[in-house]
Design a protein around this motif. Structure first.
Motif, PDB file in Angstrom:
ATOM      1  N   ARG A  73       0.310   8.663  -6.099  1.00  0.00           N
ATOM      2  CA  ARG A  73      -0.212   7.584  -5.251  1.00  0.00           C
ATOM      3  C   ARG A  73      -1.465   6.977  -5.868  1.00  0.00           C
ATOM      4  NH1 ARG A  73      -1.287  11.227  -0.430  1.00  0.00           N
ATOM      5  NH2 ARG A  73      -1.703  12.583  -2.193  1.00  0.00           N
ATOM      6  N   ARG A  77      -0.861   3.369   1.335  1.00  0.00           N
ATOM      7  CA  ARG A  77       0.490   2.941   1.689  1.00  0.00           C
ATOM      8  C   ARG A  77       1.000   3.758   2.868  1.00  0.00           C
ATOM      9  NH1 ARG A  77       5.045   3.190  -2.853  1.00  0.00           N
ATOM     10  NH2 ARG A  77       4.172   1.140  -3.398  1.00  0.00           N
ATOM     11  N   VAL A 120      -3.574  -2.517   3.674  1.00  0.00           N
ATOM     12  CA  VAL A 120      -2.665  -1.382   3.516  1.00  0.00           C
ATOM     13  C   VAL A 120      -1.229  -1.892   3.431  1.00  0.00           C
ATOM     14  CG1 VAL A 120      -1.776   0.749   4.553  1.00  0.00           C
ATOM     15  CG2 VAL A 120      -4.209   0.165   4.759  1.00  0.00           C
ATOM     16  N   GLU A 121      -0.461  -1.350   2.504  1.00  0.00           N
ATOM     17  CA  GLU A 121       0.940  -1.742   2.352  1.00  0.00           C
ATOM     18  C   GLU A 121       1.816  -0.903   3.282  1.00  0.00           C
ATOM     19  OE1 GLU A 121       4.139  -2.451  -1.279  1.00  0.00           O
ATOM     20  OE2 GLU A 121       2.660  -0.849  -1.454  1.00  0.00           O
ATOM     21  N   ILE A 123       5.755  -0.120   4.087  1.00  0.00           N
ATOM     22  CA  ILE A 123       7.098  -0.256   3.520  1.00  0.00           C
ATOM     23  C   ILE A 123       8.123   0.338   4.478  1.00  0.00           C
ATOM     24  CG2 ILE A 123       8.628   0.358   1.616  1.00  0.00           C
ATOM     25  CD1 ILE A 123       6.260   0.473  -0.196  1.00  0.00           C
ATOM     26  N   ASN A 149       1.933  -7.898   4.307  1.00  0.00           N
ATOM     27  CA  ASN A 149       1.812  -6.526   3.806  1.00  0.00           C
ATOM     28  C   ASN A 149       2.881  -5.591   4.373  1.00  0.00           C
ATOM     29  OD1 ASN A 149       0.565  -6.821   6.356  1.00  0.00           O
ATOM     30  ND2 ASN A 149      -0.586  -4.928   6.056  1.00  0.00           N
ATOM     31  N   SER A 168       4.727   8.454  -3.221  1.00  0.00           N
ATOM     32  CA  SER A 168       3.704   7.441  -3.494  1.00  0.00           C
ATOM     33  C   SER A 168       3.054   6.897  -2.226  1.00  0.00           C
ATOM     34  CB  SER A 168       4.311   6.285  -4.300  1.00  0.00           C
ATOM     35  OG  SER A 168       5.381   5.690  -3.587  1.00  0.00           O
ATOM     36  N   SER A 169       3.260   7.575  -1.083  1.00  0.00           N
ATOM     37  CA  SER A 169       2.672   7.143   0.189  1.00  0.00           C
ATOM     38  C   SER A 169       1.722   8.214   0.718  1.00  0.00           C
ATOM     39  CB  SER A 169       3.767   6.877   1.228  1.00  0.00           C
ATOM     40  OG  SER A 169       4.649   5.868   0.796  1.00  0.00           O
TER      41      SER A 169
END
Length: 278
Positions: A73, A77, A120-121, A123, A149, A168-169
């Motif tokens: 990371r 996210r 902040v992303e 997803i 986002n 990756s979060s």
């Protein structure tokens, strides 16, 4: 019947639990060796009257290996896991996971959060490609405005893509799914959205969840809980704390499959020795 026949034939029966909430399901499990997530979880399983198990081996959840092997990371996210919707025309059997009104409310709550944290992303990752298609149906998205986002990840051609996204979060939120269990064991802040129109509290007892997982039974509680989690994370980033190395469970070390294979090889060797002695 098959498991009983295998046992009567002298064949060692081994299995692995996919998720901790299996202890709540009244499904017969008849095996000699059962791989489970953690030692603490064994106490819950022994209380299940439908389980007939010779031995439990705590090895971790094997799919968490893909999380530890995934990308690191580098930015804030939030991974959003809506599970999936059975139908946009009917509610389905599960308010918790598969009804369209529950999914709609969950998405509305996520939009509120994405608007609150533009840096902040967020997803969205559906269970399968059909959910990624459903979410774009006008009947489902009518009146919803997606901030920049907030995006949908629809890459279903890459193997283990969902686990790479967990890796990756920093924060994982969603309707209850085994991926949330695995994310929690991997040290990610994991929040279950257990709210739906007219109610909540789909499970009376959520004690099967890992300690790093939380449950929100209303939309208000969910938004407040995610807000505080994001705020805490960003505060650590600004103070230059090392937030990119999560505190994983001891059995979430990337070697779960290795432990399972090693134990199965030992069982195989023991079986061969017994057979040779006859």
């Amino acid at each position: 019947p098959v498991s009983l026949a295998l046992g009567a034939s002298g064949i060692v029966r081994a299995a692995a639990l996919e998720r901790p909430n299996s202890s709540r399901l009244c499904l017969p499990v008849i095996v000699d060796l059962l791989f489970i997530s953690t030692p603490e979880f064994a106490d819950q399983l022994w209380m299940n009257p439908t389980f007939c198990v010779g031995e439990m081996a705590a090895v971790g959840l094997w799919r968490t290996d893909w999380i530890t092997e995934g990308p690191t990371r580098t930015a804030a996210r939030v991974l959003v896991l809506p599970f999936h919707v059975t139908s946009l025309e009917s509610e389905g059997k599960s308010h918790l996971a598969t009804s369209w009104s529950t999914a709609r409310q969950f998405l509305e709550d996520v939009i509120v959060l994405a608007e609150r944290w533009p840096e902040v992303e967020f997803i969205i990752r559906g269970k399968d490609v059909s959910w990624a298609t459903q979410i774009m149906e006008p009947t489902f998205t009518l009146g919803l405005n997606f901030p920049q986002n907030l995006r949908i990840d629809d890459d279903y051609s890459t193997m283990y893509r969902s686990y790479d996204l967990v890796s990756s979060s920093e924060i994982v939120v969603g309707k209850y799914t085994s991926l949330l269990d695995e994310a929690a064991l991997a040290g990610r802040a994991s929040i279950v959205h257990d709210a739906y129109p007219g109610g909540g509290n789909s499970y009376k007892d959520w004690s099967f969840l890992p300690e790093t997982a939380s449950v929100a039974r209303t939309s208000e509680d969910f938004v407040e809980l995610v807000n505080s989690t994001v705020e805490s994370f960003l505060r650590k980033v600004s103070s230059e704390e090392d937030v990119w190395k999560p505190t994983r469970h001891a059995l979430c070390d990337g070697a779960v499959r290795e432990r399972m294979i090693s134990r199965l090889e030992k069982e195989l060797e023991t079986t061969r020795q017994v057979s040779s002695a006859r």
